[in-house]
Design an enzyme around this catalytic site. Structure first.
Site, PDB file in Angstrom:
ATOM      1  CD1 TRP A   1      -2.778   1.437   0.377  1.00  0.00           C
ATOM      2  CD2 TRP A   1      -2.130   1.900   2.570  1.00  0.00           C
ATOM      3  NE1 TRP A   1      -3.342   2.553   0.960  1.00  0.00           N
ATOM      4  CE2 TRP A   1      -2.982   2.686   2.239  1.00  0.00           C
ATOM      5  CE3 TRP A   1      -1.647   1.781   3.921  1.00  0.00           C
ATOM      6  CZ2 TRP A   1      -3.174   3.875   3.371  1.00  0.00           C
ATOM      7  CZ3 TRP A   1      -1.896   2.768   4.560  1.00  0.00           C
ATOM      8  CH2 TRP A   1      -2.986   3.753   4.584  1.00  0.00           C
TER       9      TRP A   1
ATOM     10  CG  ASP B   1      -2.140  -2.786   7.346  1.00  0.00           C
ATOM     11  OD1 ASP B   1      -3.161  -2.758   7.803  1.00  0.00           O
ATOM     12  OD2 ASP B   1      -1.733  -2.161   6.373  1.00  0.00           O
TER      13      ASP B   1
ATOM     14  CB  ALA C   1      -6.711  -2.983   5.837  1.00  0.00           C
TER      15      ALA C   1
ATOM     16  CE  LYS D   1      -9.861  -0.112   3.049  1.00  0.00           C
ATOM     17  NZ  LYS D   1      -9.525   0.797   2.215  1.00  0.00           N
TER      18      LYS D   1
END
Ligand code: LMR
Length: 399
Positions: free
Chosen positions: A127, A208, A210, A243
């Site tokens: 990202w 991470d 997400a 999300k």
């Protein structure tokens, strides 16, 4: 005051989002920013969240401060979601954070206090905001190669080869699931190989996560974190509710620490509280409060899980339809990998010039590295999209 400041370099994803908004063409198609979209191209508030918000408005009696680490029941529910209900909670602590990005930053700040000389290893690609975000915490960054463009899979040998050169104490950022931008996830075997290297080299895992629930399912997508929790002595996790609870603009997430024992977890949590207090003092409440309701109220929890599952299934279907269309149009199997990948993103093998042509001539917005948001694929006109992409590739290959 401001004369010495350099010109700001725009964030690639956010700049594209602005450009899309400013485009007045009615046939424009946004495959850029990672936001879930339904069949009408909309990003509605999830129904379970709408109900939770109504409940919240009806019952909330005060807007007084909560705490730098937010709501304890929210944090506990997030630990259950990520680590599983059976996790050893005596050595896991969580703080409610300002989205997943806020969690990444406060955890980075926490680790920098403890290990200022460590390098932080980030997958290449990753990202794009990982780089400035973790760099701003003061860490020296290193990259490990991640993706094999020929297979559309994570390149486990390259990952292991690179991490084997890390120094003891270095930190490794791992995408929990639905790797952004490639969509190529680690298998259980890959996770175990990475854990072997991390144990041998005494590296520290920084996960991470997400997109939990967007890949193979809510539980399945937590496999990597749970393996790490089982085999590694300690770790930290930045979890996002942008999300999977659809609360993008509300900024909801959790910064989670697992210590080697209860005393170390408590010590880390104390420092995390100080990091947060000296930064933004306390997180916003509304989105986390609505999430807490959805995670803890039986009926709303079931409804949320069903909604999330239908979003996931829709994306899996779009992947298959798009990869079939690309196979037909390109007369090759080079796009088959799209159907195999996970979550919201895949990367198309496009040059920057081809991406510009798609945007300028066809109003199709794709991130500059070829990343597409699968949820943005237009259900009714995927064949036309595949035509446009394949034509642009063929034209530029001829010229
Ligand atoms: C993305 O990768 O598109 C999302 O995570 C949105 C963002 O903040 O970049």
């Amino acid at each position: 005051m401001f004369e010495a400041l350099p010109d700001a370099k725009p964030d690639a994803i956010l700049a594209l989002m602005q450009e899309f908004r400013a485009d007045t063409r009615t046939n424009k198609l946004d495959l850029g920013v990672g936001v879930y979209k339904d069949g009408e191209g909309k990003t509605p508030v999830m129904k379970a969240i709408k109900s939770a918000e109504s409940k919240l408005i009806d019952t909330q009696e005060t807007k007084a401060y909560v705490a730098p680490t937010g709501s304890a029941p929210f944090c506990s529910a997030m630990i259950d979601l990520v680590f599983g209900a059976d996790a050893d909670k005596t050595r896991i602590r969580a703080a409610q954070s300002v989205g997943g990005s806020g969690a990444l930053r406060v955890l980075a700040d926490l680790m920098r206090r403890s290990r200022p000389d460590a390098k932080i290893w980030v997958s290449d690609p990753s990202w794009p905001n990982h780089i400035p975000l973790l760099g701003a915490a003061g860490f020296e960054l290193a990259r490990y190669p991640y993706y094999d463009v020929n297979t559309g899979k994570a390149d486990i040998d390259a990952i292991i080869g690179s991490l084997s050169t890390a120094a003891s104490g270095d930190i490794v950022v791992l995408h929990g699931c639905c790797h952004n931008p490639t969509g190529a996830d680690l298998s259980q075997d890959d996770w175990n190989k990475i854990i072997d290297v991390m144990l041998e080299k005494e590296l520290f895992p920084f996960v991470d996560i997400a997109y939990q629930g967007f890949g193979k399912g809510l539980e399945e997508d937590a496999m990597g974190v749970r393996l790490l929790a089982e085999r590694m002595p300690e770790l930290v996790v930045a979890a996002s509710c942008s999300k999977n609870v659809g609360l993008y603009r509300e900024r909801v997430g959790a910064a989670i620490v697992m210590g080697r024992n209860e005393a170390e977890a408590t010590r880390a949590f104390g420092s995390l509280t100080t990091v947060i207090r000296s930064n933004y003092s306390m997180p916003p409440d509304h989105g986390a409060n609505a999430t807490e309701i959805v995670l803890t109220d039986g009926a709303l929890n079931t409804q949320w899980r069903e909604e999330l599952e239908s979003m996931r299934v829709r994306m899996v279907g779009l992947r298959k339809t798009f990869s079939d269309a690309m196979r037909k149009r390109s007369n090759s199997d080079r796009f088959d990998y799209i159907a195999e990948q996970n979550g919201m993103f895949s990367r198309l093998p496009l040059t920057p010039a081809q991406i510009d042509t798609l945007r300028n001539d066809h109003a199709i917005y794709i991130v500059g590295d070829g990343r597409i948001n699968v949820a943005g694929l237009p259900e009714g006109s995927i064949d036309e999209l595949a035509d446009a992409i394949c034509n642009v590739i063929a034209e530029s290959e001829q010229s």
